[in-house]
Every structure is written in C-alpha cells, then in structure tokens.
Design a protein around this motif. Structure first.
Motif, PDB file in Angstrom:
ATOM      1  N   ILE B   2      54.203  34.074  33.491  1.00  0.00           N
ATOM      2  CA  ILE B   2      53.214  32.904  35.523  1.00  0.00           C
ATOM      3  C   ILE B   2      51.826  33.363  35.240  1.00  0.00           C
ATOM      4  N   GLN B   3      51.005  32.516  34.893  1.00  0.00           N
ATOM      5  CA  GLN B   3      49.512  32.887  35.331  1.00  0.00           C
ATOM      6  C   GLN B   3      49.036  32.224  36.735  1.00  0.00           C
ATOM      7  N   MET B   4      48.491  33.228  37.477  1.00  0.00           N
ATOM      8  CA  MET B   4      47.787  33.013  38.690  1.00  0.00           C
ATOM      9  C   MET B   4      45.578  32.678  38.432  1.00  0.00           C
ATOM     10  N   THR B   5      45.577  31.424  38.881  1.00  0.00           N
ATOM     11  CA  THR B   5      44.677  30.853  38.627  1.00  0.00           C
ATOM     12  C   THR B   5      43.966  31.057  39.990  1.00  0.00           C
ATOM     13  N   GLN B   6      42.596  32.035  40.235  1.00  0.00           N
ATOM     14  CA  GLN B   6      41.811  32.372  41.420  1.00  0.00           C
ATOM     15  C   GLN B   6      40.166  31.210  41.483  1.00  0.00           C
ATOM     16  N   SER B   7      40.274  31.213  42.940  1.00  0.00           N
ATOM     17  CA  SER B   7      38.679  30.321  42.486  1.00  0.00           C
ATOM     18  C   SER B   7      38.554  29.955  44.585  1.00  0.00           C
ATOM     19  N   PRO B   8      37.188  30.665  43.871  1.00  0.00           N
ATOM     20  CA  PRO B   8      35.921  31.141  43.824  1.00  0.00           C
ATOM     21  C   PRO B   8      36.012  32.268  42.568  1.00  0.00           C
ATOM     22  N   SER B   9      35.632  32.351  41.725  1.00  0.00           N
ATOM     23  CA  SER B   9      35.605  33.601  40.336  1.00  0.00           C
ATOM     24  C   SER B   9      34.351  34.718  41.557  1.00  0.00           C
ATOM     25  N   TYR B  86      38.409  40.818  45.241  1.00  0.00           N
ATOM     26  CA  TYR B  86      39.676  40.341  46.415  1.00  0.00           C
ATOM     27  C   TYR B  86      40.401  39.761  44.783  1.00  0.00           C
ATOM     28  N   TYR B  87      41.884  40.477  44.260  1.00  0.00           N
ATOM     29  CA  TYR B  87      43.039  39.569  44.370  1.00  0.00           C
ATOM     30  C   TYR B  87      44.279  39.356  44.871  1.00  0.00           C
ATOM     31  N   CYS B  88      44.231  38.298  44.184  1.00  0.00           N
ATOM     32  CA  CYS B  88      46.326  37.939  44.088  1.00  0.00           C
ATOM     33  C   CYS B  88      46.687  38.190  43.208  1.00  0.00           C
ATOM     34  N   LEU B  89      48.020  39.097  43.691  1.00  0.00           N
ATOM     35  CA  LEU B  89      49.142  39.223  42.491  1.00  0.00           C
ATOM     36  C   LEU B  89      50.546  38.411  43.075  1.00  0.00           C
ATOM     37  N   GLN B  90      51.499  37.979  42.291  1.00  0.00           N
ATOM     38  CA  GLN B  90      52.432  37.285  41.945  1.00  0.00           C
ATOM     39  C   GLN B  90      52.934  38.189  41.138  1.00  0.00           C
ATOM     40  N   HIS B  91      54.766  38.721  41.781  1.00  0.00           N
ATOM     41  CA  HIS B  91      55.858  39.595  41.452  1.00  0.00           C
ATOM     42  C   HIS B  91      57.105  38.449  41.553  1.00  0.00           C
ATOM     43  N   ASN B  92      56.632  37.868  41.599  1.00  0.00           N
ATOM     44  CA  ASN B  92      58.042  37.017  41.185  1.00  0.00           C
ATOM     45  C   ASN B  92      59.160  37.006  40.431  1.00  0.00           C
ATOM     46  N   GLY B  93      60.619  37.721  40.829  1.00  0.00           N
ATOM     47  CA  GLY B  93      61.401  37.782  39.950  1.00  0.00           C
ATOM     48  C   GLY B  93      61.162  38.845  38.961  1.00  0.00           C
ATOM     49  N   TYR B  94      61.781  38.729  38.189  1.00  0.00           N
ATOM     50  CA  TYR B  94      61.593  39.731  36.375  1.00  0.00           C
ATOM     51  C   TYR B  94      61.060  38.962  35.464  1.00  0.00           C
ATOM     52  N   PRO B  96      57.065  39.118  34.311  1.00  0.00           N
ATOM     53  CA  PRO B  96      56.147  39.981  33.877  1.00  0.00           C
ATOM     54  C   PRO B  96      55.151  40.043  35.550  1.00  0.00           C
ATOM     55  N   LEU B  97      54.652  40.625  36.397  1.00  0.00           N
ATOM     56  CA  LEU B  97      53.327  40.167  37.507  1.00  0.00           C
ATOM     57  C   LEU B  97      52.063  40.297  36.344  1.00  0.00           C
ATOM     58  N   THR B  98      51.335  39.264  37.184  1.00  0.00           N
ATOM     59  CA  THR B  98      50.239  38.900  37.490  1.00  0.00           C
ATOM     60  C   THR B  98      49.517  38.417  38.150  1.00  0.00           C
ATOM     61  N   PHE B  99      48.133  39.238  37.750  1.00  0.00           N
ATOM     62  CA  PHE B  99      47.077  39.447  39.000  1.00  0.00           C
ATOM     63  C   PHE B  99      46.453  37.962  38.735  1.00  0.00           C
ATOM     64  N   GLY B 100      46.114  37.326  39.851  1.00  0.00           N
ATOM     65  CA  GLY B 100      44.764  35.762  39.775  1.00  0.00           C
ATOM     66  C   GLY B 100      42.702  36.875  38.822  1.00  0.00           C
ATOM     67  N   GLY B 101      42.602  36.264  38.833  1.00  0.00           N
ATOM     68  CA  GLY B 101      40.854  36.896  38.018  1.00  0.00           C
ATOM     69  C   GLY B 101      40.460  37.655  38.813  1.00  0.00           C
ATOM     70  N   GLY B 102      40.522  37.431  40.328  1.00  0.00           N
ATOM     71  CA  GLY B 102      39.195  38.458  40.991  1.00  0.00           C
ATOM     72  C   GLY B 102      38.382  37.583  41.718  1.00  0.00           C
ATOM     73  N   THR B 103      37.899  37.568  43.063  1.00  0.00           N
ATOM     74  CA  THR B 103      36.791  36.494  43.029  1.00  0.00           C
ATOM     75  C   THR B 103      35.924  37.394  44.312  1.00  0.00           C
ATOM     76  N   LYS B 104      34.546  37.754  44.070  1.00  0.00           N
ATOM     77  CA  LYS B 104      33.883  38.523  44.163  1.00  0.00           C
ATOM     78  C   LYS B 104      33.038  38.303  45.368  1.00  0.00           C
ATOM     79  N   VAL B 105      32.787  38.789  46.661  1.00  0.00           N
ATOM     80  CA  VAL B 105      32.823  38.515  47.661  1.00  0.00           C
ATOM     81  C   VAL B 105      31.391  39.478  47.580  1.00  0.00           C
TER      82      VAL B 105
END
Lengths: 115, 108
Positions: B2-9, B86-94, B96-105
């Motif tokens: 699962i890919q996590m697309t985070q915006s804005p960067s 700031y980062y998001c993280l998905q941890h769905n089922g089995y 692999p856990l994946t993070f968003g790319g991050g947002t610098k405020v």
C-alpha cells in the motif's frame, strides 16, 4: 511510563554486521507487537520489521529481507535487530516502537555504514 | 504494498492559521491510520490513531478525519510549537506498514 531505549548503533564498514537492542520498561513487554523503524539522514520514515508478542510472526520490508533478523526476549524485556551484509543505504537512525500501530517510540540509535 | 501519498510536502503558515494535511492510500485501509509529529533531532510522536482518535495528552487543536483511502490531519489554530514535520502511517492487516512522505510545516 512507557520507556524504550535503543542501543548498539555505531560506525560499521559495508558488508559488516551490527546488533541493535531496545530495552523496554513501564509496560508488559510480552503483550505487544514490536517494530523497528529507520530514518536516513534528511529523509522520511521507513518501517523495517515487526514481531508478534510471542515471536511466532515476523515481517520485514523487502529491502532488508535475508539480511536483517528481528527477535525478542520477553524475559529480558528486550527487542533486537541483527543486521548483516550492511550497505551504505542502511545508514539511518533506527527506532524501536511499541504496538503494531507504532504508538510509542524510543529516542533512536544511529547506524552509519561507511568505509 | 500500500502506497501513501501525502500532500503537500511542505507549507508555510502563520501562527493562528488553520492547516490541513492530506494522505491518500493506494487501496482501502479502513481507519488503520495514524498521524505523527517529528521535530528536528527527536523521535516521532503520535498525535492521532485510528484515523480520528486523539492520543492522550495531545492538544485538541489537532484532529483527524477520513476512512478508506482519504485522510486529513487538521490543526485548527497553528501554535509556535507546532512547526515540525508531520507523517501519516498506514498499518492495515499484514501489508507492510508504510508512511507518507512527510509534510514540513514552516513559519511564514
């Protein structure tokens, strides 16, 4: 209070090995999944591996499969990461984290792979 | 995976502004998502779990929403101590856990 304290980081040559440890306190260690997460210098977060409460289930990110091994000793409230065949791209701060959902984190230990 | 697309960067904002950060999952993850704040040289700290539940001790100006594939972190009134990444993280089922790319405020 939940406490996670990583140790074992340092400078290692490419192809070398290192074993990281994470000492847990303030909670019942044997009741939680545990994970390792890393962060390369100036980069984002990358989950590396996790392990079930009794050690019966272990999962890894593809980039470390066959090179890294996660383990735990519930009697010692400790989590480990054995890292073999290290590469420059493994250079990062390594964090241990509690729970499948990564609720609590340690302060991290720096691993530098360089000749 | 699962890919996590985070915006804005990254974003620039002023104290008192309302800030919104978004994460989009490549497939449905129910509400298996957390939001983290990281300050330079420090470990990430979880702010939100289960997409919308506030972690104990986290100020109520932080809130999360969403389910399935679209998630949002909102800071209702930005404070000086909120300037961070700031980062998001998905941890769905089995998967692999994946993070968003991050947002610098950053401070405007």
């Amino acid at each position: 209070e939940v406490q996670l304290v990583e140790s074992g980081g340092g400078l290692v040559q490419p192809g070398g090995s290192l074993r990281l440890s994470c000492a847990a306190s303030g909670f019942t260690f044997s009741s939680y999944w545990m994970s390792w997460v890393r962060q390369a210098p100036g980069k984002g977060l990358e989950w590396v591996a996790n392990i079930k409460q009794d050690g019966s289930d272990k999962n890894y990110v593809d980039s470390v499969k066959g090179r890294f091994t996660i383990s735990r000793d519930n009697a010692k409230n400790s989590l480990y990461l054995q890292m073999n065949s290290l590469r420059a791209e493994d250079t990062a701060v390594y964090y241990c984290a509690r729970e499948y959902s990564l609720a609590h984190w340690g302060q991290g230990t720096l691993v530098t792979v360089s000749s | 995976d699962i890919q996590m697309t985070q915006s804005p960067s990254s974003l620039s904002a002023s104290v008192g502004d309302r800030v919104t950060i978004t994460c989009r999952a490549s497939q449905g993850i129910r509400n298996d998502l957390g939001w983290y704040q990281q300050k330079p040289g420090k470990a990430p700290k979880r702010l939100i779990y289960a997409a919308s539940s506030l972690q104990s001790g986290v100020p109520s100006r932080f809130s999360g929403s969403g389910s399935g594939t679209e998630f949002t972190l909102t800071i209702s009134s930005l404070q000086p101590e909120d300037f961070a990444t700031y980062y998001c993280l998905q941890h769905n089922g089995y998967s692999p856990l994946t993070f968003g790319g991050g947002t610098k405020v950053e401070i405007k």
